[in-house]
Design an enzyme around this catalytic site. Structure first.
Site, PDB file in Angstrom:
ATOM      1  N   LYS A 100     -54.307  17.276 -47.436  1.00  0.00           N
ATOM      2  CA  LYS A 100     -54.465  16.167 -46.495  1.00  0.00           C
ATOM      3  C   LYS A 100     -54.818  14.860 -47.196  1.00  0.00           C
ATOM      4  O   LYS A 100     -54.335  13.788 -46.799  1.00  0.00           O
ATOM      5  CB  LYS A 100     -55.537  16.515 -45.448  1.00  0.00           C
ATOM      6  CG  LYS A 100     -55.067  17.515 -44.397  1.00  0.00           C
ATOM      7  CD  LYS A 100     -53.830  17.021 -43.680  1.00  0.00           C
ATOM      8  CE  LYS A 100     -53.517  17.809 -42.437  1.00  0.00           C
ATOM      9  NZ  LYS A 100     -52.244  17.352 -41.797  1.00  0.00           N
ATOM     10  N   ASP A 116     -40.004  21.882 -34.714  1.00  0.00           N
ATOM     11  CA  ASP A 116     -41.061  22.889 -34.832  1.00  0.00           C
ATOM     12  C   ASP A 116     -40.438  24.192 -35.306  1.00  0.00           C
ATOM     13  O   ASP A 116     -39.442  24.652 -34.748  1.00  0.00           O
ATOM     14  CB  ASP A 116     -41.779  23.115 -33.504  1.00  0.00           C
ATOM     15  CG  ASP A 116     -43.160  23.728 -33.719  1.00  0.00           C
ATOM     16  OD1 ASP A 116     -44.150  22.997 -33.584  1.00  0.00           O
ATOM     17  OD2 ASP A 116     -43.241  24.932 -34.038  1.00  0.00           O
ATOM     18  N   TYR A 126     -56.431  22.938 -47.625  1.00  0.00           N
ATOM     19  CA  TYR A 126     -56.113  21.997 -46.550  1.00  0.00           C
ATOM     20  C   TYR A 126     -56.587  20.592 -46.902  1.00  0.00           C
ATOM     21  O   TYR A 126     -55.867  19.604 -46.736  1.00  0.00           O
ATOM     22  CB  TYR A 126     -56.784  22.497 -45.268  1.00  0.00           C
ATOM     23  CG  TYR A 126     -56.508  21.696 -44.027  1.00  0.00           C
ATOM     24  CD1 TYR A 126     -55.300  21.808 -43.353  1.00  0.00           C
ATOM     25  CD2 TYR A 126     -57.481  20.857 -43.492  1.00  0.00           C
ATOM     26  CE1 TYR A 126     -55.057  21.099 -42.182  1.00  0.00           C
ATOM     27  CE2 TYR A 126     -57.254  20.144 -42.326  1.00  0.00           C
ATOM     28  CZ  TYR A 126     -56.044  20.272 -41.683  1.00  0.00           C
ATOM     29  OH  TYR A 126     -55.812  19.562 -40.526  1.00  0.00           O
TER      30      TYR A 126
END
Length: 308
Positions: free
Chosen positions: A177, A46, A173
């Protein structure tokens, strides 16, 4: 309600090594914890940034590692940005040097920079594509040689209903995706003979990225824990390949990119008008199929040609 099946086997991950990106919080954290609980050694990646991808701190990943270790598991923290291929390669090397292999990659890292397309800056479009698509490509490329050599691998892409079906204000987005699904399709074909299965997960869950989109009375039902079972199925040795699983609030579906039967109109000046007049027949989903590869579209068009 469906009848619960008779379950004789458990989804065990003992001895497996997993990398989960974007695992410092939200759904990624739960993925990492679930894999570790079932026996996997987990590298928790992360960047530790904000929702829009700015900033960064190793603390988020380390906190999840501490949770796993406190529960008796094995874990490593990593703060690489998935947009940096060299850093991603070093991340994979960290896992291999510590545990000798990488069996599972869960491409979960993501950011949001939502605006209507009219108001969206192209830098924001490009950055979201870089994180979601190029991030998944970087991580997949970095583990690919290792998985080929060991004749085993499981890669889980994180797609979205926005990519599959669209959503206002998320052109960047959604494009990124759905592109992950395209990446999955070809990697699954290329990886098949090497024992590498590649799938995609489309979650519907309340995370810090999405909680504002849900009415308050259903937020508990859509908690991210409800998505984790689908990830475990797609990451396990018994996983299918080239499957898009959708999950949310305890419900599970599969999404498919289908091809209709179509019609043959041939060549000629009037074909545009014929096609316009016949569009309902072309788009009729009766008898539609899920092609095994892109070549099957051409094969269907060849069938139509030869049927004349």
């Amino acid at each position: 309600m469906t009848q619960e099946p008779n379950i004789t086997n458990t989804l065990d991950f003992t001895g497996r090594v997993a990398i989960v990106t974007g695992a410092g919080g939200g759904l990624g954290r739960l993925h990492a914890l679930a894999l570790a609980k079932r026996g996997a050694k987990v590298l928790v990646n992360d960047l530790g940034g904000m929702l829009d991808g700015t900033g960064g701190s190793p603390a988020a990943a380390q906190k999840v590692v501490d949770e796993i270790v406190a529960a008796g598991g094995q874990a490593l923290a990593n703060g690489a940005s998935v947009t940096d291929f060299a850093a991603v390669e070093a991340m994979v090397a960290q896992a291999v040097n510590t545990w000798g292999r990488v069996d599972i990659l869960v491409n979960n890292a993501g950011v949001l920079r939502d605006k209507s397309f009219a108001k969206m800056e192209m830098d924001d479009f490009r950055f979201v594509v870089d994180v979601h698509l190029m991030g998944a490509a970087h991580c997949s490329k970095a583990v690919w040689t290792q998985m080929m050599a060991q004749k085993y691998g499981r890669i889980v892409m994180t797609t979205s209903s926005t990519g599959l079906y669209g959503n206002f204000g998320q052109a960047n987005y959604g494009a990124a995706k759905l592109a992950q699904v395209g990446l999955m399709q070809t990697l699954a074909i290329e990886g098949g003979k090497h024992g590498i299965h590649v799938n995609a997960l489309a979650p519907t869950a309340t995370t810090r990225m999405t909680e504002a989109l849900f009415p308050e009375d259903v937020r508990e039902a859509f908690k991210p824990e409800a998505v984790v079972p689908a990830m475990l199925v797609l990451a396990h040795e018994s996983a299918p390949t080239r499957t898009i699983l959708c999950a949310g609030a305890g419900g599970f579906e599969a999404a498919h990119i289908t091809l209709t039967q179509g019609i043959h109109l041939g060549l000629g000046d009037s074909v545009p008008e014929q096609l316009a007049a016949s569009l309902a027949q072309v788009t009729d989903r009766t008898g539609s199929s899920v092609p095994g590869s892109g070549a099957e579209q051409g094969a269907n068009e060849m069938r139509l040609l030869r049927s004349m």
